[in-house]
Every structure is written in structure tokens, then in C-alpha cells.
Design a protein around this motif. Structure first.
Motif, PDB file in Angstrom:
ATOM      1  N   ASP A 299       3.090   3.853  -9.912  1.00 27.80           N
ATOM      2  CA  ASP A 299       3.417   4.286  -8.542  1.00 27.80           C
ATOM      3  C   ASP A 299       2.551   5.464  -8.152  1.00 27.80           C
ATOM      4  O   ASP A 299       2.334   6.347  -8.970  1.00 27.80           O
ATOM      5  N   PRO A 300       2.080   5.517  -6.929  1.00 24.57           N
ATOM      6  CA  PRO A 300       2.274   4.531  -5.872  1.00 24.57           C
ATOM      7  C   PRO A 300       1.413   3.305  -6.132  1.00 24.57           C
ATOM      8  O   PRO A 300       0.372   3.383  -6.772  1.00 24.57           O
ATOM      9  N   GLN A 301       1.838   2.181  -5.602  1.00 26.69           N
ATOM     10  CA  GLN A 301       1.084   0.953  -5.766  1.00 26.69           C
ATOM     11  C   GLN A 301      -0.033   0.891  -4.740  1.00 26.69           C
ATOM     12  O   GLN A 301       0.030   1.541  -3.697  1.00 26.69           O
TER      13      GLN A 301
ATOM     14  N   THR B  37       0.066   0.902  -0.512  1.00 31.41           N
ATOM     15  CA  THR B  37       1.382   1.201   0.042  1.00 31.41           C
ATOM     16  C   THR B  37       1.352   2.445   0.915  1.00 31.41           C
ATOM     17  O   THR B  37       0.422   3.245   0.856  1.00 31.41           O
ATOM     18  N   SER B  38       2.414   2.600   1.712  1.00 26.28           N
ATOM     19  CA  SER B  38       2.617   3.802   2.523  1.00 26.28           C
ATOM     20  C   SER B  38       3.846   4.515   1.998  1.00 26.28           C
ATOM     21  O   SER B  38       4.862   3.885   1.689  1.00 26.28           O
TER      22      SER B  38
ATOM     23  N   PHE C 128      -3.586   4.817  -1.325  1.00 29.18           N
ATOM     24  CA  PHE C 128      -2.317   4.758  -0.622  1.00 29.18           C
ATOM     25  C   PHE C 128      -2.380   5.646   0.620  1.00 29.18           C
ATOM     26  O   PHE C 128      -3.273   6.460   0.768  1.00 29.18           O
TER      27      PHE C 128
END
Length: 99
Positions: free
Chosen positions: A5-7, A10-11, A96
């Protein structure tokens, strides 16, 4: 090295952003760097080191939290080579957006 994470793509909400993952080097030192992306320009925004867990069942896990404002970012995490801290090994990255 694996950032969980984050992937990618993503937002996340602005404020405290949690970064977590796994390293194949349990108890090893890791280098992290957050780049701010403005168009095609990447600028180092934050950086530091973290130590991967050596605990049974959590071997190699790492996490950190950073405060980020709205924008586009990339996180890079790598293992540090023993005896040569300038050498990054097994680099992983994720792009991200903070909204």
C-alpha cells in the motif's frame, strides 16, 4: 521488495498516508523516497530509512506514515546492501495520487 500500500494508480485522502510492504531481508534496513510528480518532472519530496521486521510471523514487514498534500506522487523502497549503503537493491515503486 514489495510495496503493498498504496497500490499503483490509487487515490488516497490528504494527510497521513500509510505506506506498507514486505522485504525479503527480515530485519534489514530499507531506504524509501517519495517523489512529487509535476507533469514529467519528478522531485524528491521526502526520504528516509526504515527497518523491516525480524519478528516470527511478521518477518520482513515494514510500514511508515507520511503527511502529504494533494498531488501526484511516487514511492520508491529498496533494500540497502550490507557494507555498501549507497547501493540500492530490489527497488519497488508505486505511483499514486493524493486528493
Amino acid at each position: 521488495m514489495w510495496i503493498i500500500d498504496p497500490q499503483e494508480g490509487t487515490s488516497v485522502d490528504d494527510g497521513a498516508v500509510k505506506i506498507s510492504g514486505r522485504s525479503t531481508a527480515a530485519g534489514g534496513k530499507l531506504r524509501w523516497e517519495i517523489l512529487r510528480i509535476d507533469g514529467s518532472v519528478e522531485t524528491t519530496y521526502l526520504n528516509g530509512t526504515v527497518t523491516a521486521s525480524a519478528e516470527a510471523g511478521q518477518s520482513g514487514a515494514f510500514s511508515l506514515s507520511v503527511n502529504l498534500g494533494p498531488g501526484s506522487y511516487e514511492i520508491r523502497v529498496s533494500q540497502l546492501q550490507d557494507g555498501n549503503p549507497a547501493q540500492d537493491l530490489n527497488v519497488d515503486t508505486r505511483g499514486f495520487t493524493v486528493k
